[in-house]
Enzyme design. Structure first.
Site, PDB file in Angstrom:
ATOM      1  N   SER A   1      -0.246  38.252  35.370  1.00 18.98           N
ATOM      2  CA  SER A   1       0.149  36.914  34.881  1.00 18.98           C
ATOM      3  C   SER A   1      -0.448  36.708  33.503  1.00 18.98           C
ATOM      4  O   SER A   1      -1.506  37.285  33.180  1.00 18.98           O
ATOM      5  CB  SER A   1      -0.398  35.833  35.824  1.00 18.98           C
ATOM      6  OG  SER A   1      -0.274  34.549  35.240  1.00 18.98           O
TER       7      SER A   1
ATOM      8  N   TYR B   1      -7.395  32.066  40.253  1.00 17.34           N
ATOM      9  CA  TYR B   1      -6.150  32.828  40.092  1.00 17.34           C
ATOM     10  C   TYR B   1      -6.215  33.680  38.824  1.00 17.34           C
ATOM     11  O   TYR B   1      -5.879  34.880  38.841  1.00 17.34           O
ATOM     12  CB  TYR B   1      -4.969  31.859  40.033  1.00 17.34           C
ATOM     13  CG  TYR B   1      -3.644  32.504  39.730  1.00 17.34           C
ATOM     14  CD1 TYR B   1      -2.999  33.292  40.686  1.00 17.34           C
ATOM     15  CD2 TYR B   1      -3.025  32.338  38.490  1.00 17.34           C
ATOM     16  CE1 TYR B   1      -1.775  33.893  40.401  1.00 17.34           C
ATOM     17  CE2 TYR B   1      -1.815  32.934  38.207  1.00 17.34           C
ATOM     18  CZ  TYR B   1      -1.194  33.700  39.162  1.00 17.34           C
ATOM     19  OH  TYR B   1       0.010  34.301  38.882  1.00 17.34           O
TER      20      TYR B   1
HETATM   21  P1  NAP Z   1       6.859  33.194  45.188  1.00 21.40           P
HETATM   22  O1  NAP Z   1       8.213  32.660  44.850  1.00 21.40           O
HETATM   23  O2  NAP Z   1       5.848  32.322  45.828  1.00 21.40           O
HETATM   24  O3  NAP Z   1       7.061  34.532  46.032  1.00 21.40           O
HETATM   25  C1  NAP Z   1       5.954  35.250  46.480  1.00 21.40           C
HETATM   26  C2  NAP Z   1       6.262  35.757  47.865  1.00 21.40           C
HETATM   27  O4  NAP Z   1       5.083  36.392  48.371  1.00 21.40           O
HETATM   28  C3  NAP Z   1       6.604  34.613  48.826  1.00 21.40           C
HETATM   29  O5  NAP Z   1       7.724  34.936  49.615  1.00 21.40           O
HETATM   30  C4  NAP Z   1       5.341  34.501  49.641  1.00 21.40           C
HETATM   31  O6  NAP Z   1       5.558  33.992  50.952  1.00 21.40           O
HETATM   32  C5  NAP Z   1       4.892  35.940  49.692  1.00 21.40           C
HETATM   33  N1  NAP Z   1       3.507  36.042  50.110  1.00 21.40           N
HETATM   34  C6  NAP Z   1       2.510  35.141  49.965  1.00 21.40           C
HETATM   35  N2  NAP Z   1       1.401  35.570  50.534  1.00 21.40           N
HETATM   36  C7  NAP Z   1       1.687  36.790  51.070  1.00 21.40           C
HETATM   37  C8  NAP Z   1       0.934  37.730  51.811  1.00 21.40           C
HETATM   38  N3  NAP Z   1      -0.348  37.491  52.142  1.00 21.40           N
HETATM   39  N4  NAP Z   1       1.534  38.879  52.211  1.00 21.40           N
HETATM   40  C9  NAP Z   1       2.823  39.114  51.919  1.00 21.40           C
HETATM   41  N5  NAP Z   1       3.589  38.251  51.232  1.00 21.40           N
HETATM   42  C10 NAP Z   1       3.024  37.097  50.807  1.00 21.40           C
HETATM   43  O7  NAP Z   1       6.157  33.781  43.898  1.00 21.40           O
HETATM   44  P2  NAP Z   1       6.735  34.191  42.458  1.00 21.40           P
HETATM   45  O8  NAP Z   1       6.660  32.985  41.610  1.00 21.40           O
HETATM   46  O9  NAP Z   1       7.985  34.963  42.566  1.00 21.40           O
HETATM   47  O10 NAP Z   1       5.531  35.146  42.001  1.00 21.40           O
HETATM   48  C11 NAP Z   1       5.536  36.524  42.299  1.00 21.40           C
HETATM   49  C12 NAP Z   1       4.348  37.154  41.584  1.00 21.40           C
HETATM   50  O11 NAP Z   1       4.419  36.846  40.187  1.00 21.40           O
HETATM   51  C13 NAP Z   1       2.999  36.653  42.079  1.00 21.40           C
HETATM   52  O12 NAP Z   1       2.076  37.713  42.084  1.00 21.40           O
HETATM   53  C14 NAP Z   1       2.617  35.620  41.029  1.00 21.40           C
HETATM   54  O13 NAP Z   1       1.234  35.457  40.928  1.00 21.40           O
HETATM   55  C15 NAP Z   1       3.217  36.235  39.785  1.00 21.40           C
HETATM   56  N6  NAP Z   1       3.497  35.254  38.723  1.00 21.40           N
HETATM   57  C16 NAP Z   1       4.424  34.267  38.889  1.00 21.40           C
HETATM   58  C17 NAP Z   1       4.650  33.360  37.869  1.00 21.40           C
HETATM   59  C18 NAP Z   1       5.668  32.251  37.976  1.00 21.40           C
HETATM   60  O14 NAP Z   1       5.718  31.398  37.080  1.00 21.40           O
HETATM   61  N7  NAP Z   1       6.502  32.206  39.009  1.00 21.40           N
HETATM   62  C19 NAP Z   1       3.910  33.447  36.682  1.00 21.40           C
HETATM   63  C20 NAP Z   1       2.977  34.461  36.552  1.00 21.40           C
HETATM   64  C21 NAP Z   1       2.782  35.369  37.578  1.00 21.40           C
HETATM   65  P3  NAP Z   1       5.376  32.380  51.183  1.00 21.40           P
HETATM   66  O15 NAP Z   1       6.427  31.718  50.354  1.00 21.40           O
HETATM   67  O16 NAP Z   1       5.559  32.220  52.646  1.00 21.40           O
HETATM   68  O17 NAP Z   1       3.981  32.080  50.705  1.00 21.40           O
END
Ligand code: NAP
Length: 242
Positions: free
Chosen positions: A144, A157
């Protein structure tokens, strides 16, 4: 992009960036193992992959912070698909505990460390030697911009994502000469299912999309990215405010 006879394991694939990445890799003919803690969402994604692209697909409802579960899943995915060539460590949590550091507690820290750091380490550890034995692999760790600049109210985080960037750079220095490239991808503000557009956070003037992240991740996973390793790629539309 070439993915002939390749299989990928994508974590956190029930939604957001992980789902977009699994679908994108499948669109190139890559076999897919998807995992997530969200069982219903995961089933829907696995069906969508099979229906749209007809590639070999297996799915696992798991919590990536559990070491034994990760190792069992990695071994089973290797057996079911024949080989896992690409690992996308995407599962991560960030919404919980948005508050100043002094208000946080160690339960929050341990949960973020368990999922964001340890989950990545368990799966990488489980799949690295099989990749070495075949002389080809791609590991892409989703970090991130928080891990580069730090974000207020997200100190815990930010720390986990900084760790992922360092982990990727260091592991690349062990793995690259064995045919396994290791890179990190650092999204800025990406609009997922429940998110809102934050036009003020980038000079492009909008949030990014999971599909835009999936394009970058897929490229790093492809044969064509063979000369890229040990790098952290921000994808943030030219970040404006941190
Ligand atoms: P998201 O929409 O919340 O998707 C993440 C998925 O991971 C969800 O389905 C979540 O399930 C699942 N998850 C959570 N805890 C878990 C566990 N212990 N074991 C297995 N699966 C698990 O997230 P996203 O926004 O696509 O982000 C994906 C990655 O990109 C993450 O690493 C995040 O830190 C990074 N990121 C995102 C952003 C952003 O703006 N979106 C920015 C920077 C970095 P639940 O929904 O049930 O929790």
């Amino acid at each position: 992009m070439t993915f002939e006879n390749r299989n990928a394991l994508v974590t956190g694939a029930a939604g957001g960036i992980g789902k977009a990445t699994a679908l994108k890799l499948a669109s190139f003919g890559c076999g897919i193992a998807v995992c997530d803690i969200n069982e219903a969402g995961l089933k829907a994604v696995a069906s969508e992959i099979k229906d749209k692209y007809g590639v070999n697909t297996v799915s696992y409802t798991v919590d990536v912070s559990d070491e034994n579960t990760c190792r069992t899943m990695a071994a089973d995915a290797e057996e079911q698909l024949g080989h896992i060539d690409i690992l996308v460590n995407n599962a991560g949590i960030y919404r919980e505990g948005y508050m100043p550091f002094e208000k946080q507690n160690s339960d929050l820290w341990n949960r973020k460390i368990g999922i964001n750091i340890m989950g990545t380490m368990y799966l990488t550890h489980a799949l690295l030697e099989p990749m070495y034995s075949r002389g080809w692999g791609r590991i892409i760790n989703i970090a991130s911009v928080a891990g580069i600049y730090g974000i207020a109210n997200m100190v815990d985080y930010s720390m986990t994502k900084g760790a992922i960037i360092a982990f990727s750079a260091a592991l690349a220095r062990e793995a690259t000469e064995k045919g396994v490239t290791v890179n990190a991808v650092s999204p800025g503000n990406i609009i997922t299912e429940n998110g809102r557009n934050n036009e003020h956070l980038s000079y492009i003037g909008r949030s990014g999309t999971p599909e835009e992240c999936a394009d970058l991740i897929s490229f790093l996973a492809s044969d064509e990215a063979r000369y890229i390793s040990g790098v952290n790629y921000p994808i943030d539309g030219c970040r404006r405010k941190i």
